[in-house]
Design an enzyme around this catalytic site. Structure first.
Site, PDB file in Angstrom:
ATOM      1  N   LYS A   1      18.107 -23.479   7.807  1.00 19.56           N
ATOM      2  CA  LYS A   1      19.429 -23.376   8.428  1.00 19.56           C
ATOM      3  C   LYS A   1      20.250 -24.619   8.094  1.00 19.56           C
ATOM      4  CE  LYS A   1      17.692 -20.754  12.432  1.00 19.56           C
ATOM      5  NZ  LYS A   1      18.399 -19.490  12.613  1.00 19.56           N
TER       6      LYS A   1
ATOM      7  N   HIS B   1       9.238 -24.074  15.113  1.00 17.33           N
ATOM      8  CA  HIS B   1      10.672 -24.402  15.126  1.00 17.33           C
ATOM      9  C   HIS B   1      11.013 -25.615  16.009  1.00 17.33           C
ATOM     10  CE1 HIS B   1      10.590 -20.630  13.193  1.00 17.33           C
ATOM     11  NE2 HIS B   1      10.724 -19.859  14.244  1.00 17.33           N
TER      12      HIS B   1
ATOM     13  N   ARG C   1       0.818  -1.213   0.000  1.00 20.52           N
ATOM     14  CA  ARG C   1       0.000   0.000   0.000  1.00 20.52           C
ATOM     15  C   ARG C   1       0.859   1.273   0.000  1.00 20.52           C
ATOM     16  NH1 ARG C   1      -4.316  -0.055   4.666  1.00 20.52           N
ATOM     17  NH2 ARG C   1      -2.441   0.603   5.726  1.00 20.52           N
TER      18      ARG C   1
ATOM     19  N   LYS D   1      22.046 -16.426  23.615  1.00 21.89           N
ATOM     20  CA  LYS D   1      21.355 -17.037  22.480  1.00 21.89           C
ATOM     21  C   LYS D   1      22.073 -18.341  22.156  1.00 21.89           C
ATOM     22  CE  LYS D   1      19.869 -16.187  17.726  1.00 21.89           C
ATOM     23  NZ  LYS D   1      18.441 -16.439  17.865  1.00 21.89           N
TER      24      LYS D   1
ATOM     25  N   GLU E   1      17.121 -17.406  23.885  1.00 24.68           N
ATOM     26  CA  GLU E   1      17.416 -16.112  23.272  1.00 24.68           C
ATOM     27  C   GLU E   1      17.699 -15.089  24.362  1.00 24.68           C
ATOM     28  OE1 GLU E   1      15.114 -15.203  19.448  1.00 24.68           O
ATOM     29  OE2 GLU E   1      13.657 -16.238  20.691  1.00 24.68           O
TER      30      GLU E   1
ATOM     31  N   HIS F   1      11.703 -20.950   8.925  1.00 31.83           N
ATOM     32  CA  HIS F   1      13.084 -20.599   8.536  1.00 31.83           C
ATOM     33  C   HIS F   1      14.121 -21.499   9.216  1.00 31.83           C
ATOM     34  CE1 HIS F   1      13.217 -18.180  12.240  1.00 31.83           C
ATOM     35  NE2 HIS F   1      14.519 -18.132  12.091  1.00 31.83           N
TER      36      HIS F   1
HETATM   37  C1  BG6 Z   1      11.020 -16.311  14.876  1.00 33.67           C
HETATM   38  C2  BG6 Z   1      10.293 -15.875  16.118  1.00 33.67           C
HETATM   39  O1  BG6 Z   1      10.261 -17.216  14.143  1.00 33.67           O
HETATM   40  O2  BG6 Z   1      12.241 -16.927  15.250  1.00 33.67           O
HETATM   41  C3  BG6 Z   1      11.146 -14.943  16.943  1.00 33.67           C
HETATM   42  O3  BG6 Z   1       9.096 -15.221  15.745  1.00 33.67           O
HETATM   43  C4  BG6 Z   1      12.487 -15.560  17.238  1.00 33.67           C
HETATM   44  O4  BG6 Z   1      10.508 -14.569  18.138  1.00 33.67           O
HETATM   45  C5  BG6 Z   1      13.125 -16.066  15.951  1.00 33.67           C
HETATM   46  O5  BG6 Z   1      13.306 -14.579  17.832  1.00 33.67           O
HETATM   47  C6  BG6 Z   1      14.372 -16.862  16.255  1.00 33.67           C
HETATM   48  O6  BG6 Z   1      15.014 -17.128  15.050  1.00 33.67           O
HETATM   49  P1  BG6 Z   1      16.582 -17.335  14.987  1.00 33.67           P
HETATM   50  O7  BG6 Z   1      16.847 -17.682  13.571  1.00 33.67           O
HETATM   51  O8  BG6 Z   1      17.191 -16.034  15.413  1.00 33.67           O
HETATM   52  O9  BG6 Z   1      16.882 -18.423  15.953  1.00 33.67           O
END
Ligand code: BG6
Length: 488
Positions: free
Chosen positions: A194, A252, A50, A341, A228, A190
């Protein structure tokens, strides 16, 4: 899985092209692929959103993202240098996503590309938009006859979150299936993009030494930790509604669990692989023990209710009721606002059946632990016992280490989106979630959500930011005489 080859000419259409995901992830990934000559030069990208942009302003906006986030920033394939060649392949359509006319203009543009660049009716639609409008965009694509290509393929990539419970995920699947056939749908997780996550399968199925031990006879238990350090930051409004089970577990952590536990697929092929994943998800029995936590400062975050009950941390214990895993507990945890992390899958093996040395097993022996270090220190760590030099037969834990950076060089690991976009363009759905997989993992998470959100059980455990999380999560293992591993 496809060998490394470049994609065929196609157009990538990104809905929500003025947003963060496009600038930070999608376009830097596409451009890195272009720099590595993995994208056909005829590839065209159309952004639709938009926000008013001219083509030129859109390209400048993207360039910022490429300069900051693209992997090929320096060296012979410097992203910024190649951008001058590639930027003209990016164009923009300003339009309301609810408006059918926007899709008609898009259709005209796709036809023009077919004629001019030979993209032959091949289009990848990417929904980089809020989940509330996935179904609407799919509906408009259908009504504008953009669900099928003339002689080519039309595919749709759907971002997470995919539904907020089993019922909404089913509804979304059926809305999508009214327009697109399952073979055209690519649901992104995602984590599957990896390298280290894909390596779980290489480790298990390209080596002879692990798989014979990969079962209840030798494995004491398995831990999957995704911790994290960051809090929820600017995503608080979304996170308030989601919480850790929807944000991390349904997708995940369930993916990591399935890859760790699935039976050997006969081929690395989307159908076969996803059948095996679905089979193991079906065998997960209802979760009975869980811990839910919230970091103390969460309620002070902007857009978070001062009495918010949203969980930013979860730990669960679950069982997989099948031949291979019967009796092996799986402990899964994930949280935000923790000390660091780290994503680690730790496989703890059983004790030796008989100890011939005159040592105290509780003091002098530690179990063998194979840790898959998925990020950020990507590698594998194997803990085993070795004889301490000198008189006597004392042993002590030592480690074998493999580090991606040492073997393959720093920066060798592509961004997950590079892999996933390329696979979607090539029509390889192995690393995307199928409809039944999504629904099965919701059916594991749903009862837990109900208990937490409707039943208020277990109580929310608060933890300080920058710590290892709530003590209750340590007790979850402590009760079983175990402790969390942190080898990565
Ligand atoms: C995302 C979540 O799918 O994955 C986030 O919505 C999270 O909250 C992230 O921080 C973590 O991804 P990665 O690749 O940094 O481990």
């Amino acid at each position: 899985m496809s060998p490394i080859s470049s994609s065929k000419p196609a157009t990538v259409v990104i809905f929500g092209a003025s947003g963060d995901l496009t600038q930070r992830k999608l376009v830097p990934a596409l451009h890195t692929l272009a720099c590595r000559q993995l994208l056909a030069p005829e590839t065209r990208v159309v952004g639709v959103a938009r926000t008013e942009y001219s083509d030129q302003a859109f390209r400048e906006h993207l360039y910022d993202g490429i300069a900051r986030h693209s992997r090929a920033e320096s060296g012979p394939n410097a992203a910024c240098e190649l951008w001058s060649e590639w930027s003209n392949n990016y164009t923009y359509i300003t339009g309301e996503l609810s408006d059918l006319e926007t899709y008609q203009r898009l259709g005209d543009r796709l036809e023009a590309f077919d004629r001019e660049f030979g993209t032959r009716g091949c289009v990848l639609f990417y929904l980089a938009v809020p989940p509330a409008i996935y179904a609407m965009i799919i509906d408009r694509l259908g009504r504008a006859d953009l669900d099928r290509g003339d002689g080519g393929w039309h595919r749709v990539v759907v971002e997470k979150p995919f539904g907020r419970d089993l019922e909404s995920a089913r509804e979304l699947n059926s809305k999508i299936h009214e327009v697109f056939d399952e073979s055209q749908v690519y649901r992104i997780d995602h984590y599957l993009g990896k390298e280290t996550v894909q390596n779980i399968m290489s480790l298990r199925f390209a080596n002879a030494i692990f798989e014979p031990l990969w079962n209840r006879n030798y494995i004491d238990h398995v831990q999957i930790s995704v911790t994290e350090a960051e809090g929820v930051a600017h995503r608080a409004a979304y996170y308030e509604q989601a919480g850790v089970l929807r944000d991390m577990f349904q997708n995940h952590l369930m993916q990591l669990l399935t890859l760790t536990t699935l039976e050997p697929p006969v081929a690395f092929e989307a159908g076969v692989l996803r059948d095996e994943k679905a089979k193991v998800l079906k065998a997960v029995s209802p979760v009975t023990e869980s811990v839910r936590g919230q970091y103390r400062r969460y309620r002070d975050e902007e857009e978070v209710a001062s009495d918010s009950m949203t969980a930013t941390y979860a730990a669960v214990k679950l069982w997989i009721d099948n031949w291979r895993w019967r009796g092996v507990p799986f402990y899964l945890r994930s949280g935000k606002g923790l000390s660091r992390k780290s994503t680690e899958i730790a496989i703890e093996f059983k004790d030796v059946p008989h100890l011939m040395f005159d040592i105290d097993p509780d003091k002098d022996m530690t179990p063998n632990v194979l840790s898959l270090c998925l990020q950020p220190n990507e590698g594998i760590h194997l803990q085993f016992q070795a004889k301490e030099p000198g008189a006597g037969m004392h042993t002590r834990p030592v480690a074998l280490e493999f580090r991606y950076a040492e073997h393959f060089g720093a920066g060798a690991l592509p961004d997950a989106y590079e892999r996933l976009l390329l696979d979607a363009l090539k029509g390889d759905a192995s690393l995307f979630a199928r409809a039944d997989e999504i629904e099965l993992s919701w059916s594991i998470i749903d009862p837990l959500l109900d208990r937490w959100e409707k039943g208020g059980e277990p109580p929310l455990a608060f933890y300080e930011s920058g710590t290892r999380g709530p003590a209750e999560a340590d007790n979850l293992l402590g009760r079983d005489g175990r402790a969390w591993h942190e080898h990565c």
